[in-house]
Motif scaffolding. Structure first.
Motif, PDB file in Angstrom:
ATOM      1  N   MET A   6       0.851  -1.193   0.000  1.00 41.51           N
ATOM      2  CA  MET A   6       0.000   0.000   0.000  1.00 41.51           C
ATOM      3  C   MET A   6       0.885   1.240   0.000  1.00 41.51           C
ATOM      4  O   MET A   6       1.916   1.271   0.675  1.00 41.51           O
ATOM      5  CB  MET A   6      -0.871   0.033   1.263  1.00 41.51           C
ATOM      6  N   LYS A   7       0.473   2.255  -0.746  1.00 42.55           N
ATOM      7  CA  LYS A   7       1.136   3.559  -0.630  1.00 42.55           C
ATOM      8  C   LYS A   7       0.905   4.074   0.794  1.00 42.55           C
ATOM      9  O   LYS A   7      -0.180   3.886   1.364  1.00 42.55           O
ATOM     10  CB  LYS A   7       0.511   4.552  -1.616  1.00 42.55           C
ATOM     11  N   LYS A   8       1.904   4.714   1.333  1.00 42.20           N
ATOM     12  CA  LYS A   8       1.773   5.173   2.728  1.00 42.20           C
ATOM     13  C   LYS A   8       1.272   6.617   2.790  1.00 42.20           C
ATOM     14  O   LYS A   8       1.763   7.488   2.086  1.00 42.20           O
ATOM     15  CB  LYS A   8       3.110   5.032   3.448  1.00 42.20           C
ATOM     16  N   VAL A   9       0.279   6.815   3.641  1.00 43.29           N
ATOM     17  CA  VAL A   9      -0.376   8.118   3.760  1.00 43.29           C
ATOM     18  C   VAL A   9      -0.005   8.756   5.100  1.00 43.29           C
ATOM     19  O   VAL A   9      -0.164   8.132   6.161  1.00 43.29           O
ATOM     20  CB  VAL A   9      -1.912   7.965   3.681  1.00 43.29           C
ATOM     21  N   LEU A  10       0.486   9.986   5.035  1.00 39.98           N
ATOM     22  CA  LEU A  10       0.765  10.754   6.246  1.00 39.98           C
ATOM     23  C   LEU A  10      -0.323  11.820   6.393  1.00 39.98           C
ATOM     24  O   LEU A  10      -0.536  12.621   5.485  1.00 39.98           O
ATOM     25  CB  LEU A  10       2.136  11.437   6.128  1.00 39.98           C
ATOM     26  N   ILE A  11      -1.016  11.808   7.531  1.00 41.12           N
ATOM     27  CA  ILE A  11      -1.991  12.872   7.792  1.00 41.12           C
ATOM     28  C   ILE A  11      -1.403  13.811   8.835  1.00 41.12           C
ATOM     29  O   ILE A  11      -1.251  13.446  10.010  1.00 41.12           O
ATOM     30  CB  ILE A  11      -3.337  12.315   8.290  1.00 41.12           C
ATOM     31  N   ASN A  12      -1.052  15.008   8.398  1.00 41.62           N
ATOM     32  CA  ASN A  12      -0.651  16.052   9.341  1.00 41.62           C
ATOM     33  C   ASN A  12      -1.937  16.716   9.824  1.00 41.62           C
ATOM     34  O   ASN A  12      -2.586  17.469   9.103  1.00 41.62           O
ATOM     35  CB  ASN A  12       0.286  17.050   8.660  1.00 41.62           C
ATOM     36  N   SER A  62       9.240   9.039   4.505  1.00 50.32           N
ATOM     37  CA  SER A  62       8.795   7.641   4.599  1.00 50.32           C
ATOM     38  C   SER A  62       7.330   7.449   4.185  1.00 50.32           C
ATOM     39  O   SER A  62       6.767   6.378   4.384  1.00 50.32           O
ATOM     40  CB  SER A  62       9.029   7.113   6.020  1.00 50.32           C
ATOM     41  N   HIS A  63       6.723   8.485   3.625  1.00 51.12           N
ATOM     42  CA  HIS A  63       5.332   8.368   3.153  1.00 51.12           C
ATOM     43  C   HIS A  63       5.232   8.833   1.704  1.00 51.12           C
ATOM     44  O   HIS A  63       6.070   9.598   1.226  1.00 51.12           O
ATOM     45  CB  HIS A  63       4.380   9.175   4.043  1.00 51.12           C
ATOM     46  N   ILE A 176     -11.538   7.136   0.395  1.00 56.89           N
ATOM     47  CA  ILE A 176     -10.544   7.819  -0.446  1.00 56.89           C
ATOM     48  C   ILE A 176      -9.128   7.486   0.031  1.00 56.89           C
ATOM     49  O   ILE A 176      -8.229   7.239  -0.780  1.00 56.89           O
ATOM     50  CB  ILE A 176     -10.813   9.346  -0.466  1.00 56.89           C
ATOM     51  N   LEU A 177      -8.945   7.426   1.341  1.00 54.55           N
ATOM     52  CA  LEU A 177      -7.612   7.071   1.861  1.00 54.55           C
ATOM     53  C   LEU A 177      -7.231   5.644   1.470  1.00 54.55           C
ATOM     54  O   LEU A 177      -6.077   5.368   1.134  1.00 54.55           O
ATOM     55  CB  LEU A 177      -7.567   7.226   3.387  1.00 54.55           C
TER      56      LEU A 177
END
Ligand SMILES: Cc1cc2nc3c(=O)[nH]c(=O)nc-3n(C[C@H](O)[C@H](O)[C@H](O)COP(=O)(O)O)c2cc1C
Length: 205
Positions: A6-12, A62-63, A176-177
């Motif tokens: 999976m592509k990695k998602v960063l939520i700030n 890393s994301h 969506i995520l």
């Protein structure tokens, strides 16, 4: 049999008063169990605004997809997002001839707004569209070699949104995520939309 990465998602995540949040908290709760998603709560981590630049660089590196999730404050973001941009997006790292750290990663905002969608039009109460108001973010993402995606928007937060509506938005956000993570989203189509979740907004959720 290959394992899908999976592509990695960063939520700030930037909400200065989380205990009083309805929308952002609901969105966040719906995504916390997703393994490919990291939530970086900026106000919790940096209550004194002393941002650890090296830590933020490592997180971004890393994301694959960097999301800023926040309420709309004065047609923009809460202050810590600006501070993050000012400190983290360094010359030679994010931009400039040697600044390649973010190249090819995606940038997206997830924003809750008090105003209804209809107020964010030239003839509407707020006179400017959300796309126009977000142009500094878009210009910044371009300068930093990021691929800009339209924002995920929750409108009408002032109306005292019912649980069902909040839940519909949170579900859409989660989907969506997931689609960003497993690359089942047609990015070219989405990039032409005004919002990531245009369909739900049009349905008047
Ligand atoms: C300081 C401040 C500024 C705000 N500015 C805007 C604004 O410019 N446009 C808008 O639509 N809503 C604005 N709002 C309303 C918030 O966006 C709304 O309360 C928030 O998105 C609700 O999300 P939450 O339930 O997670 O707090 C503002 C609220 C505050 C406290």
């Amino acid at each position: 049999m290959g394992v899908i990465r999976m592509k990695k998602v960063l939520i700030n995540f930037a909400h200065p008063a989380k205990s009083r949040s309805n929308i952002n908290r609901a969105l966040r709760d719906k995504t916390e169990d997703l393994e490919h998603v990291t939530v970086n709560d900026l106000y919790a981590r940096y209550p004194d605004f002393l941002i650890d630049v090296a830590h933020e660089h490592a997180l971004c590196e890393s994301h694959d997809i960097i999301i800023f999730q926040h309420p709309f404050y004065w047609y923009s973001s809460p202050a810590i997002v600006k501070e993050w941009f000012d400190l983290v997006l360094e010359h030679g790292w994010a931009y400039g001839s040697q600044g390649r750290a973010l190249m090819g990663k995606y940038f997206m905002q997830a924003i809750s707004a008090g105003g209804d969608a209809i107020t964010y039009q030239k003839e509407g109460y707020n006179e400017y569209t959300v796309s126009e108001l977000l142009s500094p973010f878009r210009a910044t993402s371009k300068l930093c070699n990021l691929i800009w995606l339209p924002p995920f928007m929750v409108f009408g937060a002032h109306r005292g949104m019912g649980d069902e509506q909040v839940d519909a938005y949170a579900e859409d956000y989660r989907n969506i995520l997931i689609a960003l993570g497993n690359e089942t989203l047609d990015i070219d189509t989405v990039a032409r939309q005004e919002f990531m979740n245009t369909r739900l907004i049009n349905e008047g959720a």
